[in-house]
Design a protein around this motif. Sequence first.
Motif, PDB file in Angstrom:
ATOM      1  N   GLN A  56       0.893  -1.142  -0.090  1.00 39.56           N
ATOM      2  CA  GLN A  56       0.057   0.044  -0.037  1.00 39.56           C
ATOM      3  C   GLN A  56       0.916   1.133   0.081  1.00 39.56           C
ATOM      4  O   GLN A  56       2.118   1.250   0.189  1.00 39.56           O
ATOM      5  CB  GLN A  56      -0.809   0.243   1.305  1.00 39.56           C
ATOM      6  N   VAL A 149     -11.613   4.139   1.494  1.00 38.89           N
ATOM      7  CA  VAL A 149     -10.273   4.287   1.986  1.00 38.89           C
ATOM      8  C   VAL A 149     -10.207   4.285   3.389  1.00 38.89           C
ATOM      9  O   VAL A 149     -11.028   5.210   3.914  1.00 38.89           O
ATOM     10  CB  VAL A 149      -9.485   5.237   1.058  1.00 38.89           C
ATOM     11  N   VAL A 172      -6.589   0.780   1.459  1.00 45.49           N
ATOM     12  CA  VAL A 172      -7.559   0.269   0.079  1.00 45.49           C
ATOM     13  C   VAL A 172      -7.750  -1.015   0.299  1.00 45.49           C
ATOM     14  O   VAL A 172      -6.911  -1.934   0.070  1.00 45.49           O
ATOM     15  CB  VAL A 172      -7.292   0.810  -1.344  1.00 45.49           C
TER      16      VAL A 172
END
Length: 209
Positions: A56, A149, A172
């Motif tokens: 991420q 998110v 996410v």
Amino acid sequence: VLQALARRGYIFRDRPAGLYFLSPRLFELAHRHEPLRGLVQAALPSMRRLSDAIQQSCNLGVHNAGRVLIVAQVESPAAFGFRVRVGAEFPLFATASGRTLMAFQPQDRVSQWLQASGIPDEKAGMRDALARIRAAGHEEVADGLQPGVIDLAFPVIGPFGQSIAALTVPYVATSYSMLDLATVRRHAAQAAQEIGLVLAPESSGQSAS
């Protein structure tokens, strides 16, 4: 003043509209500021390791005159991710990063910036929210701008036991997400602590009083 700045390349003018804009040279000058550059250099290795581990993106924000300024960002190595532009600014108390920065500051400073932001000190419940973040050690909340998110924000504690930056992972949850939220949370907390150790090795483990 505008003409002098334009001659030196710090701003430029859009001739048709007659408006002035900041140039990349001014942005570069701002990022030569030694404390800021030192912070970014100290943080980037841990941020890169974090991004590789969790697949991420992550970013680093600092307090800048009542707003959160993003000073570093590491892209997700996965095929899909969410990023925040370096140089972007956000309201101080309206973001996970900003609230995390304020949660680990002295109470008089919090009062100062609540007042400057036009937020009622007690009525808005902001102090309760900051106390909750401080007790948990981080902020975890759905992003106010991007559905899907979850922002995980951890304080980077400096040599005087106060936050000097916030390390944030805009998590996410997609088919590309290799790790669950709890695992990402653990990795992000460790990365924030690592950055603090680089900046203040003798005061690690101390918290704001």
